[in-house]
Design a protein around this motif. Structure first.
Motif, PDB file in Angstrom:
ATOM      1  N   VAL A 195       0.861  -1.182   0.000  1.00  0.00           N
ATOM      2  CA  VAL A 195       0.000   0.000   0.000  1.00  0.00           C
ATOM      3  C   VAL A 195       0.895   1.229   0.000  1.00  0.00           C
ATOM      4  CG1 VAL A 195      -1.671   1.341   1.340  1.00  0.00           C
ATOM      5  CG2 VAL A 195      -1.923  -1.143   1.145  1.00  0.00           C
ATOM      6  N   LEU A 196       0.654   2.125  -0.946  1.00  0.00           N
ATOM      7  CA  LEU A 196       1.455   3.330  -1.123  1.00  0.00           C
ATOM      8  C   LEU A 196       0.652   4.542  -0.668  1.00  0.00           C
ATOM      9  CD1 LEU A 196       4.134   4.470  -2.478  1.00  0.00           C
ATOM     10  CD2 LEU A 196       2.717   4.851  -4.510  1.00  0.00           C
ATOM     11  N   VAL A 197       1.206   5.328   0.253  1.00  0.00           N
ATOM     12  CA  VAL A 197       0.530   6.538   0.733  1.00  0.00           C
ATOM     13  C   VAL A 197       1.537   7.638   0.952  1.00  0.00           C
ATOM     14  CG1 VAL A 197      -1.365   5.298   1.871  1.00  0.00           C
ATOM     15  CG2 VAL A 197       0.673   5.874   3.168  1.00  0.00           C
ATOM     16  N   GLY A 198       1.058   8.880   0.905  1.00  0.00           N
ATOM     17  CA  GLY A 198       1.884   9.998   1.307  1.00  0.00           C
ATOM     18  C   GLY A 198       2.090   9.957   2.812  1.00  0.00           C
ATOM     19  N   ALA A 199       3.265  10.388   3.273  1.00  0.00           N
ATOM     20  CA  ALA A 199       3.559  10.341   4.712  1.00  0.00           C
ATOM     21  C   ALA A 199       2.580  11.201   5.495  1.00  0.00           C
ATOM     22  CB  ALA A 199       4.996  10.798   4.958  1.00  0.00           C
ATOM     23  N   GLY A 200       2.166  12.329   4.936  1.00  0.00           N
ATOM     24  CA  GLY A 200       1.207  13.183   5.628  1.00  0.00           C
ATOM     25  C   GLY A 200      -0.137  12.509   5.793  1.00  0.00           C
ATOM     26  N   THR A 201      -0.565  11.802   4.770  1.00  0.00           N
ATOM     27  CA  THR A 201      -1.830  11.057   4.861  1.00  0.00           C
ATOM     28  C   THR A 201      -1.729   9.971   5.917  1.00  0.00           C
ATOM     29  OG1 THR A 201      -2.474  11.508   2.576  1.00  0.00           O
ATOM     30  CG2 THR A 201      -3.383   9.531   3.585  1.00  0.00           C
ATOM     31  N   ALA A 202      -0.598   9.258   5.937  1.00  0.00           N
ATOM     32  CA  ALA A 202      -0.411   8.209   6.944  1.00  0.00           C
ATOM     33  C   ALA A 202      -0.483   8.790   8.351  1.00  0.00           C
ATOM     34  CB  ALA A 202       0.930   7.515   6.725  1.00  0.00           C
ATOM     35  N   ARG A 203       0.101   9.973   8.515  1.00  0.00           N
ATOM     36  CA  ARG A 203       0.080  10.618   9.836  1.00  0.00           C
ATOM     37  C   ARG A 203      -1.334  11.065  10.193  1.00  0.00           C
ATOM     38  NH1 ARG A 203       3.486  13.900   8.523  1.00  0.00           N
ATOM     39  NH2 ARG A 203       5.317  12.808   9.313  1.00  0.00           N
ATOM     40  N   HIS A 204      -1.994  11.713   9.243  1.00  0.00           N
ATOM     41  CA  HIS A 204      -3.304  12.298   9.508  1.00  0.00           C
ATOM     42  C   HIS A 204      -4.374  11.230   9.716  1.00  0.00           C
ATOM     43  CE1 HIS A 204      -6.039  15.717   9.511  1.00  0.00           C
ATOM     44  NE2 HIS A 204      -6.836  15.059   8.703  1.00  0.00           N
ATOM     45  N   GLU A 205      -4.289  10.133   8.953  1.00  0.00           N
ATOM     46  CA  GLU A 205      -5.296   9.078   9.030  1.00  0.00           C
ATOM     47  C   GLU A 205      -4.946   8.011  10.067  1.00  0.00           C
ATOM     48  OE1 GLU A 205      -8.169   8.689   7.353  1.00  0.00           O
ATOM     49  OE2 GLU A 205      -8.076  10.219   5.788  1.00  0.00           O
ATOM     50  N   GLY A 206      -3.786   8.152  10.719  1.00  0.00           N
ATOM     51  CA  GLY A 206      -3.429   7.225  11.784  1.00  0.00           C
ATOM     52  C   GLY A 206      -3.031   5.837  11.319  1.00  0.00           C
ATOM     53  N   TYR A 207      -2.315   5.751  10.192  1.00  0.00           N
ATOM     54  CA  TYR A 207      -1.882   4.443   9.699  1.00  0.00           C
ATOM     55  C   TYR A 207      -0.943   3.770  10.694  1.00  0.00           C
ATOM     56  CZ  TYR A 207      -3.623   4.571   4.867  1.00  0.00           C
ATOM     57  OH  TYR A 207      -4.407   4.559   3.752  1.00  0.00           O
ATOM     58  N   THR A 208      -1.070   2.452  10.812  1.00  0.00           N
ATOM     59  CA  THR A 208      -0.119   1.618  11.536  1.00  0.00           C
ATOM     60  C   THR A 208       0.298   0.490  10.592  1.00  0.00           C
ATOM     61  OG1 THR A 208      -1.937   0.322  12.472  1.00  0.00           O
ATOM     62  CG2 THR A 208      -1.098   2.143  13.807  1.00  0.00           C
ATOM     63  N   ALA A 209       1.169  -0.400  11.060  1.00  0.00           N
ATOM     64  CA  ALA A 209       1.580  -1.527  10.216  1.00  0.00           C
ATOM     65  C   ALA A 209       0.347  -2.287   9.739  1.00  0.00           C
ATOM     66  CB  ALA A 209       2.517  -2.447  10.986  1.00  0.00           C
ATOM     67  N   LEU A 210       0.389  -2.755   8.499  1.00  0.00           N
ATOM     68  CA  LEU A 210      -0.790  -3.341   7.877  1.00  0.00           C
ATOM     69  C   LEU A 210      -0.856  -4.851   8.079  1.00  0.00           C
ATOM     70  CD1 LEU A 210      -0.726  -1.399   4.486  1.00  0.00           C
ATOM     71  CD2 LEU A 210      -1.794  -0.744   6.644  1.00  0.00           C
ATOM     72  N   ASP A 211      -2.061  -5.349   8.213  1.00  0.00           N
ATOM     73  CA  ASP A 211      -2.326  -6.778   8.233  1.00  0.00           C
ATOM     74  C   ASP A 211      -3.243  -7.118   7.062  1.00  0.00           C
ATOM     75  OD1 ASP A 211      -0.937  -7.433  10.660  1.00  0.00           O
ATOM     76  OD2 ASP A 211      -2.570  -6.462  11.761  1.00  0.00           O
ATOM     77  N   ARG A 212      -3.090  -8.321   6.556  1.00  0.00           N
ATOM     78  CA  ARG A 212      -3.978  -8.741   5.476  1.00  0.00           C
ATOM     79  C   ARG A 212      -5.380  -8.962   6.031  1.00  0.00           C
ATOM     80  NH1 ARG A 212      -1.752  -8.931   0.783  1.00  0.00           N
ATOM     81  NH2 ARG A 212       0.459  -9.387   0.581  1.00  0.00           N
ATOM     82  N   PRO A 213      -6.412  -8.595   5.267  1.00  0.00           N
ATOM     83  CA  PRO A 213      -7.786  -8.790   5.743  1.00  0.00           C
ATOM     84  C   PRO A 213      -8.067 -10.252   6.045  1.00  0.00           C
ATOM     85  CG  PRO A 213      -7.742  -7.351   3.818  1.00  0.00           C
ATOM     86  CD  PRO A 213      -6.369  -7.925   3.953  1.00  0.00           C
ATOM     87  N   GLU A 214      -8.652 -10.509   7.186  1.00  0.00           N
ATOM     88  CA  GLU A 214      -8.968 -11.874   7.579  1.00  0.00           C
ATOM     89  C   GLU A 214     -10.033 -12.468   6.659  1.00  0.00           C
ATOM     90  OE1 GLU A 214     -10.101 -12.019  11.619  1.00  0.00           O
ATOM     91  OE2 GLU A 214      -8.205 -11.192  12.385  1.00  0.00           O
ATOM     92  N   SER A 215      -9.942 -13.737   6.411  1.00  0.00           N
ATOM     93  CA  SER A 215     -10.878 -14.567   5.650  1.00  0.00           C
ATOM     94  C   SER A 215     -10.781 -14.373   4.141  1.00  0.00           C
ATOM     95  CB  SER A 215     -12.334 -14.332   6.085  1.00  0.00           C
ATOM     96  OG  SER A 215     -12.865 -13.129   5.536  1.00  0.00           O
ATOM     97  N   LEU A 216     -10.002 -13.400   3.675  1.00  0.00           N
ATOM     98  CA  LEU A 216      -9.878 -13.191   2.235  1.00  0.00           C
ATOM     99  C   LEU A 216      -8.608 -13.830   1.703  1.00  0.00           C
ATOM    100  CD1 LEU A 216     -10.957  -9.459   1.748  1.00  0.00           C
ATOM    101  CD2 LEU A 216     -12.352 -11.513   1.743  1.00  0.00           C
ATOM    102  N   PRO A 217      -8.670 -14.479   0.534  1.00  0.00           N
ATOM    103  CA  PRO A 217      -7.458 -15.036  -0.067  1.00  0.00           C
ATOM    104  C   PRO A 217      -6.443 -13.930  -0.323  1.00  0.00           C
ATOM    105  CG  PRO A 217      -9.425 -15.868  -1.160  1.00  0.00           C
ATOM    106  CD  PRO A 217      -9.870 -14.750  -0.269  1.00  0.00           C
ATOM    107  N   ALA A 218      -5.215 -14.108   0.120  1.00  0.00           N
ATOM    108  CA  ALA A 218      -4.185 -13.078  -0.011  1.00  0.00           C
ATOM    109  C   ALA A 218      -3.443 -13.203  -1.333  1.00  0.00           C
ATOM    110  CB  ALA A 218      -3.207 -13.171   1.149  1.00  0.00           C
ATOM    111  N   ALA A 219      -2.821 -12.090  -1.734  1.00  0.00           N
ATOM    112  CA  ALA A 219      -2.052 -12.092  -2.972  1.00  0.00           C
ATOM    113  C   ALA A 219      -0.802 -12.949  -2.839  1.00  0.00           C
ATOM    114  CB  ALA A 219      -1.663 -10.652  -3.329  1.00  0.00           C
ATOM    115  N   GLY A 220      -0.292 -13.119  -1.650  1.00  0.00           N
ATOM    116  CA  GLY A 220       0.902 -13.918  -1.424  1.00  0.00           C
ATOM    117  C   GLY A 220       0.993 -14.284   0.047  1.00  0.00           C
ATOM    118  N   ASP A 221       2.080 -14.947   0.401  1.00  0.00           N
ATOM    119  CA  ASP A 221       2.228 -15.384   1.789  1.00  0.00           C
ATOM    120  C   ASP A 221       3.078 -14.425   2.615  1.00  0.00           C
ATOM    121  OD1 ASP A 221       4.646 -15.864   0.614  1.00  0.00           O
ATOM    122  OD2 ASP A 221       4.659 -18.033   0.977  1.00  0.00           O
TER     123      ASP A 221
END
Length: 267
Positions: free
Chosen positions: A82-108
């Motif tokens: 996931v690509l975001v601007g650093a300001g957006t990550a700060r403003h929206e409160g991004y943290t380390a990402l986890d893959r959505p549960e129950s959905l098939p992932a693009a990779g392991d």
């Protein structure tokens, strides 16, 4: 005066119902990107009917809903990074990402987060986390970023015209070198403007929220000097984006709310 010469077709196909499915099999198929080997950049944004990119609290979360959330999860599951601007990550409160549960992932491998930051400053909640983000930055920003995250997480992709500016095309190539070829951009509007100006966006997914917010909020594409809330001012070199042809891949409708979810192909 222009004369009308283009015929219009009224398209009212029989609706296909897409009920909530723990694996979202049908919804994921609609967003399948195929098996290409190159970099593919998909942007995902939410907008109000009158073009606002956020609500009265200056957050995009105040204008989305469950329909948007379903697509949001499917797109993250299909991405490498996931690509975001650093300001957006700060403003929206991004943290380390986890893959959505129950959905098939693009990779392991874990879903990566990559920040675009001219200054190299990383939001503290990310710098202090167990999985720091990748940072795409220029030469000056790299010195700052290296003091906040491990050096191997800093990707110095300086512009040939200004070593302190970020070369977005080189940044995508650097991500691809790490095996991160399916890129999902989630904001902000200034970053999307820059990516469009460089013709780097393959498709744009837009959720239209059935509300109006009036003047004030940016559009989802914004290269104004003020930038978006929480973002640095837009680089002066970003030109106005000329009209870009877009082809509608599909349009989804949530009848209970009126929300529209569109997938537009730009290539």
């Amino acid at each position: 005066m222009r004369s009308a010469t283009t015929p219009l077709d009224l398209l009212v196909p029989a609706p296909e119902h897409l009920p909530v499915d723990p694996a979202e099999t049908r919804l994921a198929a609609l967003y399948d990107e195929g098996t290409g080997s190159g970099v593919r950049l998909r942007a995902n944004f939410v907008s109000t009917v009158d073009g606002g990119a956020w609500g009265p609290d200056h957050l995009s979360g105040s204008i989305n809903d469950d329909a948007d959330w379903r697509v949001f999860r499917v797109l993250r599951a299909a991405a490498d990074v996931v690509l975001v601007g650093a300001g957006t990550a700060r403003h929206e409160g991004y943290t380390a990402l986890d893959r959505p549960e129950s959905l098939p992932a693009a990779g392991d491998r874990p879903l990566e987060l990559a920040l675009v930051s001219r200054s190299g400053r990383v939001p503290q909640q990310l710098a202090d986390g167990d999985r720091p983000p990748l940072v795409l930055t220029g030469e000056a920003g790299a010195r700052t970023a290296s003091r906040m995250v491990p050096a191997d997480r800093v990707l110095t992709v300086a512009s040939a015209h200004d070593p302190d500016e970020v070369d977005l095309r080189a940044g995508l190539a650097a991500l691809a070198d790490r095996g991160l070829r399916r890129v999902l951009c989630e904001g902000g509007p200034t970053l999307l403007a820059a990516l469009l100006a460089e013709d780097l966006v393959d498709e744009l997914c837009v959720t239209t929220s059935p509300c109006l917010v009036g003047p004030g909020p940016s559009r989802i594409v914004a290269a104004s000097p003020a930038g978006a809330p929480g973002e640095a001012p837009a680089p002066a070199g970003i030109p106005a984006t000329p009209p870009t042809p877009a082809r509608l891949a599909h349009l989804l409708h949530a009848p209970s709310t009126g929300t529209l979810v569109a997938r537009w192909l730009l290539r």
